[in-house]
Design a protein around this motif. Structure first.
Motif, PDB file in Angstrom:
ATOM      1  N   UNK A  10      33.116  -3.949  19.165  1.00 25.97           N
ATOM      2  CA  UNK A  10      31.825  -4.209  19.814  1.00 25.97           C
ATOM      3  C   UNK A  10      30.726  -3.228  19.423  1.00 25.97           C
ATOM      4  N   UNK A  11      30.936  -1.908  19.522  1.00 27.58           N
ATOM      5  CA  UNK A  11      29.839  -1.009  19.144  1.00 27.58           C
ATOM      6  C   UNK A  11      29.492  -1.088  17.657  1.00 27.58           C
ATOM      7  N   UNK A  12      30.475  -1.397  16.812  1.00 21.42           N
ATOM      8  CA  UNK A  12      30.178  -1.531  15.381  1.00 21.42           C
ATOM      9  C   UNK A  12      29.360  -2.793  15.109  1.00 21.42           C
ATOM     10  N   UNK A  13      29.649  -3.865  15.833  1.00 23.22           N
ATOM     11  CA  UNK A  13      28.864  -5.099  15.711  1.00 23.22           C
ATOM     12  C   UNK A  13      27.431  -4.824  16.154  1.00 23.22           C
ATOM     13  N   UNK A  14      27.293  -4.179  17.299  1.00 18.92           N
ATOM     14  CA  UNK A  14      25.958  -3.886  17.834  1.00 18.92           C
ATOM     15  C   UNK A  14      25.182  -2.932  16.930  1.00 18.92           C
ATOM     16  N   UNK A  15      25.866  -1.931  16.379  1.00 15.85           N
ATOM     17  CA  UNK A  15      25.188  -0.981  15.479  1.00 15.85           C
ATOM     18  C   UNK A  15      24.784  -1.664  14.180  1.00 15.85           C
ATOM     19  N   UNK A  16      25.653  -2.502  13.634  1.00 13.82           N
ATOM     20  CA  UNK A  16      25.316  -3.226  12.400  1.00 13.82           C
ATOM     21  C   UNK A  16      24.118  -4.136  12.625  1.00 13.82           C
ATOM     22  N   UNK A  49      21.745  -3.671  14.820  1.00 17.05           N
ATOM     23  CA  UNK A  49      20.572  -2.791  14.930  1.00 17.05           C
ATOM     24  C   UNK A  49      20.114  -2.344  13.538  1.00 17.05           C
ATOM     25  N   UNK A  50      21.061  -1.902  12.716  1.00 22.51           N
ATOM     26  CA  UNK A  50      20.734  -1.387  11.378  1.00 22.51           C
ATOM     27  C   UNK A  50      20.108  -2.464  10.490  1.00 22.51           C
ATOM     28  N   UNK A  51      20.571  -3.714  10.637  1.00 24.77           N
ATOM     29  CA  UNK A  51      20.113  -4.803   9.774  1.00 24.77           C
ATOM     30  C   UNK A  51      18.984  -5.630  10.399  1.00 24.77           C
ATOM     31  N   UNK A  52      18.645  -5.341  11.637  1.00 26.92           N
ATOM     32  CA  UNK A  52      17.657  -6.172  12.329  1.00 26.92           C
ATOM     33  C   UNK A  52      18.185  -7.583  12.525  1.00 26.92           C
ATOM     34  N   UNK A  53      19.486  -7.683  12.788  1.00 24.14           N
ATOM     35  CA  UNK A  53      20.158  -8.984  12.885  1.00 24.14           C
ATOM     36  C   UNK A  53      20.420  -9.378  14.329  1.00 24.14           C
ATOM     37  N   UNK A  54      20.607 -10.682  14.513  1.00 26.48           N
ATOM     38  CA  UNK A  54      21.091 -11.187  15.793  1.00 26.48           C
ATOM     39  C   UNK A  54      22.607 -11.327  15.693  1.00 26.48           C
ATOM     40  N   UNK A  55      23.254 -11.563  16.832  1.00 24.22           N
ATOM     41  CA  UNK A  55      24.714 -11.615  16.889  1.00 24.22           C
ATOM     42  C   UNK A  55      25.161 -12.947  17.471  1.00 24.22           C
ATOM     43  N   UNK A  56      26.098 -13.606  16.780  1.00 25.61           N
ATOM     44  CA  UNK A  56      26.691 -14.842  17.288  1.00 25.61           C
ATOM     45  C   UNK A  56      27.951 -14.467  18.052  1.00 25.61           C
ATOM     46  N   UNK A  57      27.929 -14.676  19.373  1.00 26.98           N
ATOM     47  CA  UNK A  57      29.044 -14.319  20.241  1.00 26.98           C
ATOM     48  C   UNK A  57      28.822 -14.911  21.629  1.00 26.98           C
ATOM     49  N   UNK A  58      29.887 -15.020  22.384  1.00 27.04           N
ATOM     50  CA  UNK A  58      29.767 -15.339  23.805  1.00 27.04           C
ATOM     51  C   UNK A  58      30.058 -14.109  24.650  1.00 27.04           C
ATOM     52  N   UNK A  59      30.281 -12.976  23.996  1.00 26.18           N
ATOM     53  CA  UNK A  59      30.481 -11.696  24.678  1.00 26.18           C
ATOM     54  C   UNK A  59      29.112 -11.202  25.145  1.00 26.18           C
ATOM     55  N   UNK A  60      29.074 -10.599  26.306  1.00 25.98           N
ATOM     56  CA  UNK A  60      27.799 -10.063  26.819  1.00 25.98           C
ATOM     57  C   UNK A  60      27.665  -8.560  26.557  1.00 25.98           C
ATOM     58  N   UNK A  61      28.691  -7.926  26.059  1.00 27.41           N
ATOM     59  CA  UNK A  61      28.692  -6.499  25.701  1.00 27.41           C
ATOM     60  C   UNK A  61      28.249  -5.609  26.865  1.00 27.41           C
ATOM     61  N   UNK A  62      28.666  -5.928  28.052  1.00 25.65           N
ATOM     62  CA  UNK A  62      28.239  -5.177  29.246  1.00 25.65           C
ATOM     63  C   UNK A  62      28.559  -3.680  29.150  1.00 25.65           C
ATOM     64  N   UNK A  63      29.695  -3.328  28.550  1.00 27.47           N
ATOM     65  CA  UNK A  63      30.084  -1.911  28.452  1.00 27.47           C
ATOM     66  C   UNK A  63      29.205  -1.119  27.502  1.00 27.47           C
ATOM     67  N   UNK A  64      28.397  -1.805  26.709  1.00 26.89           N
ATOM     68  CA  UNK A  64      27.633  -1.129  25.669  1.00 26.89           C
ATOM     69  C   UNK A  64      26.119  -1.254  25.853  1.00 26.89           C
ATOM     70  N   UNK A  65      25.679  -1.818  26.969  1.00 28.37           N
ATOM     71  CA  UNK A  65      24.251  -2.081  27.159  1.00 28.37           C
ATOM     72  C   UNK A  65      23.413  -0.812  27.291  1.00 28.37           C
ATOM     73  N   UNK A  66      23.981   0.275  27.803  1.00 21.08           N
ATOM     74  CA  UNK A  66      23.207   1.519  27.899  1.00 21.08           C
ATOM     75  C   UNK A  66      22.892   2.065  26.502  1.00 21.08           C
ATOM     76  N   UNK A  67      23.846   1.930  25.581  1.00 21.99           N
ATOM     77  CA  UNK A  67      23.655   2.432  24.220  1.00 21.99           C
ATOM     78  C   UNK A  67      22.865   1.454  23.365  1.00 21.99           C
ATOM     79  N   UNK A  68      23.049   0.150  23.635  1.00 31.48           N
ATOM     80  CA  UNK A  68      22.399  -0.890  22.839  1.00 31.48           C
ATOM     81  C   UNK A  68      21.611  -1.834  23.766  1.00 31.48           C
ATOM     82  N   UNK A  69      20.508  -1.364  24.327  1.00 37.67           N
ATOM     83  CA  UNK A  69      19.757  -2.189  25.290  1.00 37.67           C
ATOM     84  C   UNK A  69      19.177  -3.461  24.668  1.00 37.67           C
TER      85      UNK A  69
END
Length: 192
Positions: free
Chosen positions: A137-143, A145-165
């Motif tokens: 999850x954090x690697x998907x979110x960081x990638x 962010x780095x690429x200015x990309x959107x993410x295809x998923x049904x995960x809400x990434x709740x555990x990572x929202x503070x780091x990846x708002x």
């Protein structure tokens, strides 16, 4: 010529020589196991999916370990392939990140980046399997962010929202799935 096929043909030639030429019977000790090993390699070879052209459109990252459950709630690469095809048809440039255990879930053994890339018909650089013990999850979110990309998923990434708002931002996460058969993605309708 592929190496396993070449080895198989050479070993068959060695078997023939060992059986026909007097004094060469010891060659059979080498050629027969080599023929068997080459035959096994030939049988295990999977026909790779056709390589897809790399799109130069906006990047989109698939949470591969999430998407592979969309169709039947069991691990399957078919939904991942279908999402890749749908995104590519829309002019987007998909890449995929998988959890380390994705190969085990699909095939009972570890799959490297290149195994998934071949199975999905994507260039090697567009597929990544995270290291064992590393959450994807954090690697998907960081990638993303780095690429200015959107993410295809049904995960809400709740555990990572503070780091990846940015994951809270509408449209950053593209939802999808199957409703009464066909794939749907939470993307705007293509312009005619």
């Amino acid at each position: 010529m592929r190496a396993p096929l070449f080895l198989f043909l050479i070993s068959l030639f060695g078997i023939a020589v060992a059986l026909v030429v007097p004094g060469w019977s010891d060659l059979l000790l080498l050629a027969a196991p080599m023929a068997l090993a080459a035959a096994i390699l030939l049988l295990r070879q999977q026909k790779p999916a056709p390589k897809r052209k790399r799109s130069s459109g906006p990047p989109v990252i698939l949470d591969g370990s999430n998407v592979m459950y969309w169709k039947t709630q069991t691990p399957d690469l078919a939904p991942v392939r279908e999402v890749i095809a749908a995104l590519t048809a829309r002019g987007l440039s998909p890449s995929v990140i998988f959890d380390a255990n994705a190969g085990y879930l699909l095939k009972g053994s570890y799959w490297h980046d290149n195994d998934f890339a071949a199975a999905l018909g994507l260039p090697h650089g567009q597929v990544r399997v995270v290291d064992k013990g590393t959450p994807a999850d954090p690697l998907i979110l960081q990638a993303a962010r780095d690429q200015g990309a959107r993410i295809v998923t049904n995960d809400r990434y709740r555990d990572w929202l503070d780091t990846f708002p940015e994951a809270r931002k509408r449209g950053h996460l593209i939802r999808g799935g199957y409703r009464k058969g066909p794939l749907w993605l939470g993307l705007p309708k293509p312009q005619a």
